[in-house]
Design an enzyme around this catalytic site. Structure first.
Site, PDB file in Angstrom:
ATOM      1  N   ASN A 460       5.718 -15.467  25.102  1.00  0.00           N
ATOM      2  CA  ASN A 460       4.594 -16.230  24.605  1.00  0.00           C
ATOM      3  C   ASN A 460       5.296 -17.132  23.357  1.00  0.00           C
ATOM      4  O   ASN A 460       4.895 -18.325  23.266  1.00  0.00           O
ATOM      5  CB  ASN A 460       3.718 -15.081  24.116  1.00  0.00           C
ATOM      6  CG  ASN A 460       2.828 -14.591  24.984  1.00  0.00           C
ATOM      7  OD1 ASN A 460       2.746 -15.217  25.854  1.00  0.00           O
ATOM      8  ND2 ASN A 460       2.192 -13.381  24.601  1.00  0.00           N
ATOM      9  N   VAL A 490      17.929 -17.476  27.521  1.00  0.00           N
ATOM     10  CA  VAL A 490      18.156 -16.280  28.033  1.00  0.00           C
ATOM     11  C   VAL A 490      17.036 -15.266  27.924  1.00  0.00           C
ATOM     12  O   VAL A 490      16.326 -15.270  27.279  1.00  0.00           O
ATOM     13  CB  VAL A 490      19.368 -15.776  27.201  1.00  0.00           C
ATOM     14  CG1 VAL A 490      20.021 -14.376  27.548  1.00  0.00           C
ATOM     15  CG2 VAL A 490      20.561 -16.913  26.971  1.00  0.00           C
ATOM     16  N   LYS A 566      12.795  -8.181  14.563  1.00  0.00           N
ATOM     17  CA  LYS A 566      12.786  -7.262  13.454  1.00  0.00           C
ATOM     18  C   LYS A 566      13.826  -6.263  13.496  1.00  0.00           C
ATOM     19  O   LYS A 566      14.195  -5.377  12.454  1.00  0.00           O
ATOM     20  CB  LYS A 566      11.360  -6.736  13.242  1.00  0.00           C
ATOM     21  CG  LYS A 566      10.428  -7.817  13.240  1.00  0.00           C
ATOM     22  CD  LYS A 566       8.869  -7.014  12.842  1.00  0.00           C
ATOM     23  CE  LYS A 566       7.785  -7.963  13.025  1.00  0.00           C
ATOM     24  NZ  LYS A 566       7.621  -8.610  14.255  1.00  0.00           N
ATOM     25  N   GLY A 651      -3.944 -11.473  24.077  1.00  0.00           N
ATOM     26  CA  GLY A 651      -2.566 -11.691  23.608  1.00  0.00           C
ATOM     27  C   GLY A 651      -2.327 -11.467  22.141  1.00  0.00           C
ATOM     28  O   GLY A 651      -1.241 -12.045  21.648  1.00  0.00           O
ATOM     29  N   ASP A 665       5.956  -1.557  13.477  1.00  0.00           N
ATOM     30  CA  ASP A 665       6.035  -2.786  13.470  1.00  0.00           C
ATOM     31  C   ASP A 665       5.656  -3.121  11.761  1.00  0.00           C
ATOM     32  O   ASP A 665       6.791  -3.874  11.510  1.00  0.00           O
ATOM     33  CB  ASP A 665       5.118  -3.711  14.134  1.00  0.00           C
ATOM     34  CG  ASP A 665       5.211  -5.063  13.736  1.00  0.00           C
ATOM     35  OD1 ASP A 665       6.205  -5.695  14.249  1.00  0.00           O
ATOM     36  OD2 ASP A 665       4.319  -5.827  13.436  1.00  0.00           O
ATOM     37  N   LYS A 669       8.473  -4.630   8.804  1.00  0.00           N
ATOM     38  CA  LYS A 669       8.219  -5.533   8.130  1.00  0.00           C
ATOM     39  C   LYS A 669       8.613  -4.952   6.573  1.00  0.00           C
ATOM     40  O   LYS A 669       9.218  -5.826   5.828  1.00  0.00           O
ATOM     41  CB  LYS A 669       6.919  -5.999   8.333  1.00  0.00           C
ATOM     42  CG  LYS A 669       6.843  -7.078   9.643  1.00  0.00           C
ATOM     43  CD  LYS A 669       5.309  -7.218   9.791  1.00  0.00           C
ATOM     44  CE  LYS A 669       5.140  -8.047  11.179  1.00  0.00           C
ATOM     45  NZ  LYS A 669       3.770  -8.353  11.499  1.00  0.00           N
ATOM     46  N   GLY A 784       0.184 -14.672  15.994  1.00  0.00           N
ATOM     47  CA  GLY A 784      -0.141 -16.043  16.966  1.00  0.00           C
ATOM     48  C   GLY A 784       1.175 -16.755  17.285  1.00  0.00           C
ATOM     49  O   GLY A 784       2.230 -16.627  16.413  1.00  0.00           O
TER      50      GLY A 784
END
Length: 803
Positions: A460, A490, A566, A651, A665, A669, A784
């Site tokens: 994406n 890659v 990350k 998505g 996640d 951050k 996004g």
């Protein structure tokens, strides 16, 4: 399994004073193992002082005595400052005997006697360092290289490896589990006389000893970190080269660059050991690795210079076969290891001009005279040399033009391309070469740069970036005067590599037919040696842990990195700093603004505040666009699991929504931001609340989505409690001044700043010394593909301004 034996070589500048000796001892504590070999030069300017002593011995005995006394005081002071007890007494007694013997010498001395005198510096260094290592608990023994290195005298003496090999094996077997400190610079002939190995002889003896001892790695420690694109004393923006191919290193050494010597590299080419160049004054400042592969180059890598060059001019009689005589002369010199730095052929005048260093010129002249060459031979002084070195330089039109252009006003005698095509060399009447080197370096490496881009991840975000890059490429190039080319794409198993460039608009259609499978770091190494590009940048838009673990490999190949991944930024502090240092050491960049807040400039803002003198007290906010969307929608009318399914279909989540729901996640951050804010935060120190029920953790994705009612029931209970207090649920990250950190669900008042966001928005609140009463707030879309791709493009733009 025991460590393979390594060799460490320390030059005179690394042993210049007591502090240097202590530094070397600490280096050997950290970087060496028992059984390692250590080769040393004479301390500081000791060899120069011994040369002064020999010169004075022929002219004025009083001056000779003063020079020797000064040298004695220097050596004695080293011993007194560094050693204690019996170790000190032994060395003081030995020095007394040796200086007494030297003081009794009378002129004239023959060549062997002079060589023996000049070898004292290495003997003193080896003995002192071995004693110092023993005093510091590292078992060590001093070893005179003359006991096993065999060579015959000459202008450029060569070690006889056949006769030396069994002798060194015997010496090594006598000292198991000891670091053996060996004298550099010296060998012995068959008559037992000392043979000095010439210019940079200690480096040459080190790699010869390494090859004979079959070490896995030799490290030459000096006062510089390795090979730079130019002498950093003259060119402030010279770059350290992390990798240099053997043929390029040989060419640089052949042109008498002080950091390398061609004979130093011969044993490397003929063995399996790696050669590294490092700085003893700052071991972590980076290094240059000499690779035993031939370079497929993109042009010049290094601008080098040399003063005090001499020309030997041979004028052949007319009527002779000039071409034959020229070839015979050059071939004869090569066999005698007296190959010139460069040469000029003046065919119409039957003249051959050979350039040499001042050290070699005398021997070459004598050799030519003894060879009875049919030519009038003259030696001319007063010249300098400037060269551009790198595989492909002679075929790089821009570099050739730049080299000639910057020399158009200089007093050039001649310019020649090396037969190998690895260098362009200009011989000039003596000038200030430092100014020329700077202007040539600026011309070759600062203008008309070509930057290759490798995209890792074509999903994406990757596909969105390809669209954006295709639209913005021309503007980016005009803005910075740099040509950008996509040269690789890659994924986790395959890669498409095309040095000529890949059309970003055609990746989705052509990838499957063009991509090939790779193993390990194959694609990284391929990019590291790509031709025709001044810089290469890797874009990592994956979430791959395997790729994040290869970041140091990317740095070792001299490439830049822009990351939306990350993993490395939120890894253990040890690995995070290892990656940071790997790029910083070689003046390459690792940019990762896209790791937090997608396109929001949160990383830049936090870093700028700290670098401007602010002191950040706390950070808080909604850091996940996915969780922001879910909790903005969740009011109890639709089960939470159905909202997760809807977000997944649109998505807005990771391929497996549990990667968003488990809080990892957001934790990553928070760790990344904390480090930008100069907090020392480990990922395991963050208290993380996962939204994934324990019974759903190990299910397949389909089963997880099918059994979502468990998640819905859990969340419904939390929502009911919040609504009873007229509050809403939000998934909040917090970092406090005391270092405590957490991510999890909080019930917030409906009017709270963190409660009123648009779906998918992130919000970051920064409290600091400057923003204490009124926190600095950054708010906007935090998820996004388009905004994340934009953040990657923003970092690419920033990188371009840094190149």
């Amino acid at each position: 399994m025991s460590q393979q034996r390594q060799l460490h070589k320390f030059g005179g500048s690394s042993l210049a004073n007591p502090e240097c000796y202590r530094r070397v001892t600490n280096i050997l504590k950290e970087y060496s193992n028992p059984d390692d070999l250590i080769v040393v030069s004479a301390a500081g300017k000791t060899t120069n002082r011994l040369i002064e002593f020999l010169d004075a011995l022929n002219k004025d005995g009083r001056i000779a005595h003063e020079v020797l006394q000064s040298l004695r005081e220097f050596q004695m002071q080293l011993v007194h400052d560094l050693l204690q007890g019996e170790l000190k007494n032994e060395l003081v007694a030995a020095l007394d005997d040796e200086f007494s013997t030297l003081g009794q010498l009378t002129a004239p001395l023959n060549t062997a006697q002079k060589a023996s005198v000049l070898g004292h510096g290495e003997t003193w260094s080896a003995r002192l360092l071995a004693s110092l290592l023993n005093q510091n608990g590292l078992q060590a023994v001093a070893q005179d290289s003359r006991t096993f290195l065999r060579a015959e005298s000459g202008t450029q003496p060569e070690v006889n490896r056949g006769s030396s090999y069994p002798l060194i094996k015997e010496v090594l077997s006598q000292h198991p589990n000891h670091r053996i400190v060996i004298t550099g610079f010296m060998a012995q002939d068959d008559n037992g006389h000392t043979v000095l190995l010439g210019r940079n002889g200690s480096d040459y003896s080190a790699t010869v000893i390494g090859a004979l001892a079959e070490v896995s790695r030799a490290t030459i420690w000096s006062d510089v970190a390795g090979v730079y694109s130019a002498d950093p004393r003259f060119v402030s923006d010279a770059c350290l080269l992390p990798l240099l191919r053997l043929d390029e290193a040989n060419e640089l050494a052949r042109l008498a660059a002080p950091v390398l010597h061609s004979r130093t590299l011969q044993p490397v080419a003929q063995s399996s050991m790696d050669l590294h160049l490092r700085c003893s004054y700052d071991p972590e400042a980076g290094s240059t690795k000499i690779e035993r592969v031939l370079a497929s180059g993109r042009g010049a890598k290094i601008v080098s210079s040399l003063n005090e060059v001499l020309l030997i001019q041979l004028h052949f009689p007319a009527g002779h076969d000039f071409e034959r005589l020229k070839q015979e002369t050059l071939s004869t010199l090569k066999r005698a290891q007296l190959e010139p730095l460069t040469f000029e052929v003046q065919e119409d005048q039957h003249t051959l001009r050979l350039a040499y260093t001042s050290e070699i010129a005398g021997g070459a002249l004598e050799y030519l005279q003894d060879a009875a060459i049919e030519a009038e031979i003259k030696l001319k002084e007063g010249f300098s040399l400037v060269a551009a070195v790198g595989a492909g330089v002679a075929k790089n039109a821009n570099h050739c033009y730049g080299f000639y252009h910057q020399l158009k006003s200089a007093p050039v005698e001649f310019i020649a391309e090396s037969p190998s095509g690895l260098s362009l060399v200009a011989i000039l009447r003596s000038v200030n070469t430092s100014n020329l080197v700077k202007t040539i370096h600026d011309q070759l490496f600062q203008a008309h740069k070509r930057v290759g881009i490798a995209l890792c991840g074509k999903g994406n975000i990757g596909s969105s970036w390809l669209e954006l890059f295709n639209k913005q490429k021309n503007k980016l190039e005009k803005r910075h005067g740099i040509h950008f080319e996509l040269i690789a794409v890659v994924d986790s198993q395959n890669y498409w590599f095309s040095p000529q460039g890949i059309d970003p608009a055609g990746v989705s259609q052509r990838y499957e037919e063009e991509a090939i499978e790779y193993q390990g770091d194959e694609w990284i190494q391929k990019l590291g040696s790509v031709q025709g590009y001044d810089d290469v940048v890797v874009l990592d838009v994956t979430a791959s842990q395997q790729l994040a673990q290869r970041y140091t490999n990317i740095a070792e190949q001299g490439m830049h990195l822009i990351s939306a991944n990350k993993v490395a930024g939120s890894a253990s502090s040890q690995y995070y700093h290892q990656v940071r240092n790997a790029f910083a050491k070689i003046n390459r960049h690792w940019l990762y603004n896209a790791t937090v807040g997608a396109g929001l400039p949160i990383n830049h803002t936090v870093r700028d505040l700290c670098e401007s003198g602010d002191d950040i007290h706390s950070l808080s906010g909604i850091f996940s666009g996915t969780l922001s969307w879910l909790f903005q929608q969740y009011d109890g009318t639709v089960p939470f699991a159905e909202l997760v399914d809807l977000a997944w279909q649109q998505g807005l989540t990771e391929p497996d929504p549990r990667c968003d729901l488990d809080g990892s996640d957001v934790m990553r951050k928070l760790v990344i931001l904390a480090r930008e804010a100069e907090f020392d935060l480990e990922p395991e120190s963050v208290k993380v609340e996962s939204l994934v029920p324990s019974e759903l953790i190990d299910l397949s994705l389909d089963d997880f989505l099918d059994q979502g009612q468990i998640l819905s029931e859990q969340m419904a209970e939390r929502l009911k409690c919040a609504q009873s207090e007229d509050k809403v649920l939000r998934y909040v990250a917090r970092l406090e001044k005391n270092g405590s950190a957490s991510v999890g669900i909080e019930a917030l008042d409906k009017h709270h700043a963190l409660a009123n966001l648009l779906p998918c928005d992130n919000i970051f609140a920064i409290e600091s010394k400057w923003y204490k009463d009124n926190p600095l707030v950054i708010r906007g879309p935090g998820a996004g593909r388009e905004v994340t791709a934009g953040a990657i493009q923003s970092d690419l733009n920033l990188l371009a301004s840094l190149l």
